[in-house]
Design a protein around this motif. Structure first.
Motif: not given
Length: 116
Positions: A30-51
């Motif tokens: 669960a941690f591994f799969l949620s980490m992938i989602g976390s990367f894209f969510l953080n790139a888009r919404f938290t840091y507003r940066t291009r992945p």
């Protein structure tokens, strides 16, 4: 909000995997799969940066500490405190959130310093 969404996704996956796997295996998957989602969510919404691939490949470093803290926490809650495995990940993850945020900010926004 990203942290809340990611935590809920992790927890839902953990409970799903817990029906078929031992609790530590359910936690790791669960941690591994949620980490992938976390990367894209953080790139888009938290840091507003291009992945980028570079950031994607470095992002797991942000979660090494988180993974270690939550894994030890889950073990302590379940096997040492005998408090049960259903809510152990939620308790354990609370301790790792600030560290993960600081490290992820350093990776997602290189060249900036985090105010701690």
């Amino acid at each position: 909000m990203v942290g809340v969404v990611n935590t809920l996704a992790y927890y839902a996956l953990y409970l799903l995997f817990l029906t078929r796997l031992p609790y530590l295996a359910a936690h790791a998957l669960a941690f591994f799969l949620s980490m992938i989602g976390s990367f894209f969510l953080n790139a888009r919404f938290t840091y507003r940066t291009r992945p980028t691939w570079r950031k994607f490949l470095l992002f797991p470093l942000t979660n090494v500490t988180n993974f270690l803290v939550t894994t030890v926490g889950v073990y302590v809650v379940v096997d040492v405190l005998h408090a049960g495995n259903r809510f152990a990940p939620l308790l354990a993850s609370a301790a790792a959130i600030p560290v993960t945020f600081v490290v992820s900010r350093m990776i997602m926004l290189p060249g900036t310093r985090s105010a701690t």
